[in-house]
Write a protein that holds these residues in place. Structure first.
Motif, short mmCIF file in Angstrom:
data_model
loop_
_atom_site.label_atom_id
_atom_site.label_comp_id
_atom_site.label_asym_id
_atom_site.label_seq_id
_atom_site.Cartn_x
_atom_site.Cartn_y
_atom_site.Cartn_z
N TRP A 30 0.79 -1.23 0.00
CA TRP A 30 0.00 0.00 0.00
C TRP A 30 0.82 1.28 0.00
N LEU A 31 2.12 1.18 0.09
CA LEU A 31 2.96 2.38 0.16
C LEU A 31 3.86 2.44 -1.08
N ARG A 32 3.73 3.50 -1.84
CA ARG A 32 4.49 3.60 -3.09
C ARG A 32 5.99 3.59 -2.86
N ALA A 33 6.45 4.19 -1.77
CA ALA A 33 7.89 4.25 -1.50
C ALA A 33 8.49 2.86 -1.31
N TYR A 34 7.72 1.93 -0.78
CA TYR A 34 8.23 0.58 -0.53
C TYR A 34 7.85 -0.41 -1.62
N CYS A 35 7.12 0.01 -2.60
CA CYS A 35 6.70 -0.89 -3.67
C CYS A 35 7.90 -1.27 -4.53
N PRO A 36 8.13 -2.57 -4.75
CA PRO A 36 9.31 -2.99 -5.52
C PRO A 36 9.24 -2.60 -7.00
N THR A 37 8.04 -2.42 -7.53
CA THR A 37 7.89 -2.00 -8.92
C THR A 37 7.00 -0.78 -8.98
N ASN A 38 7.03 -0.09 -10.10
CA ASN A 38 6.20 1.09 -10.28
C ASN A 38 4.88 0.65 -10.92
N HIS A 39 3.92 0.25 -10.08
CA HIS A 39 2.64 -0.24 -10.59
C HIS A 39 1.89 0.85 -11.35
N TYR A 40 1.82 2.01 -10.76
CA TYR A 40 1.07 3.10 -11.36
C TYR A 40 1.91 4.36 -11.27
N ASN A 41 1.85 5.14 -12.30
CA ASN A 41 2.63 6.37 -12.32
C ASN A 41 1.72 7.59 -12.23
N TYR A 42 0.54 7.40 -11.70
CA TYR A 42 -0.39 8.51 -11.55
C TYR A 42 -1.20 8.29 -10.28
N MET A 43 -1.77 9.36 -9.78
CA MET A 43 -2.49 9.29 -8.51
C MET A 43 -4.00 9.12 -8.69
N THR A 44 -4.55 9.50 -9.83
CA THR A 44 -5.98 9.37 -10.02
C THR A 44 -6.26 8.85 -11.42
N SER A 45 -7.48 8.50 -11.64
CA SER A 45 -7.93 8.09 -12.96
C SER A 45 -9.20 8.86 -13.28
N ASN A 46 -9.68 8.74 -14.49
CA ASN A 46 -10.91 9.43 -14.85
C ASN A 46 -12.08 8.98 -13.99
N ILE A 47 -12.13 7.70 -13.65
CA ILE A 47 -13.21 7.18 -12.79
C ILE A 47 -13.17 7.88 -11.44
N VAL A 48 -11.98 7.98 -10.86
CA VAL A 48 -11.85 8.62 -9.55
C VAL A 48 -12.28 10.08 -9.64
N GLU A 49 -11.86 10.75 -10.69
CA GLU A 49 -12.23 12.16 -10.85
C GLU A 49 -13.75 12.30 -11.03
N SER A 50 -14.37 11.38 -11.74
CA SER A 50 -15.82 11.42 -11.92
C SER A 50 -16.56 11.22 -10.60
N VAL A 51 -16.10 10.24 -9.83
CA VAL A 51 -16.73 9.98 -8.54
C VAL A 51 -16.51 11.17 -7.61
N ASN A 52 -15.32 11.74 -7.62
CA ASN A 52 -15.07 12.92 -6.79
C ASN A 52 -15.99 14.06 -7.17
N SER A 53 -16.21 14.24 -8.45
CA SER A 53 -17.10 15.31 -8.90
C SER A 53 -18.53 15.06 -8.43
N LEU A 54 -18.98 13.81 -8.50
CA LEU A 54 -20.34 13.48 -8.06
C LEU A 54 -20.52 13.66 -6.56
N SER A 55 -19.47 13.40 -5.81
CA SER A 55 -19.60 13.41 -4.36
C SER A 55 -19.08 14.68 -3.70
N ARG A 56 -18.84 15.72 -4.47
CA ARG A 56 -18.22 16.92 -3.90
C ARG A 56 -19.07 17.57 -2.81
N PHE A 57 -20.38 17.39 -2.84
CA PHE A 57 -21.25 18.01 -1.84
C PHE A 57 -21.49 17.10 -0.63
#
Length: 110
Positions: A30-57
């Motif tokens: 669960w911690l990027r600093a200790y991850c042996p490989t670079n699984h993901y090189n970004y912090m969010t995805s379009n799905i996450v941004e969409s859900v964040n937009s829906l739940s902003r209130f």
């Protein structure tokens, strides 16, 4: 990693049982600093941004109220889709699905 280790040492002074559970789970899971490989090189995805937009209130609500909000949202979406296509024949495709099928058929010709 150094900053994490020093903050973890502080946390251990307050909640050693919590730190022990984190260690058992494995920092590499669960911690990027200790991850042996670079699984993901970004912090969010379009799905996450969409859900964040829906739940902003509602995102500051208690977790059970938030879960209830998302349950209601999904239920409303499925009801709306069901109503929209309730009179459709069993083999009728939605416009989005028909476009996907057509695109794949065209790609298969090449």
């Amino acid at each position: 990693m150094h900053e994490f280790d020093s903050l973890l040492a502080v946390l251990r002074g307050y909640r050693s049982d919590g730190v022990q559970k984190l260690e058992i789970a494995g920092f590499d899971k669960w911690l990027r600093a200790y991850c042996p490989t670079n699984h993901y090189n970004y912090m969010t995805s379009n799905i996450v941004e969409s859900v964040n937009s829906l739940s902003r209130f509602v995102r500051k609500l208690p977790v059970m109220r938030l879960a209830e909000y998302f349950r209601g949202l999904l239920q409303r979406w499925y009801c709306e889709k069901g109503e929209k296509y309730k009179d459709a024949s069993d083999d009728e495709l939605t416009p989005w699905t028909a476009a996907k099928v057509k695109d794949r058929m065209l790609k298969s010709l090449n």
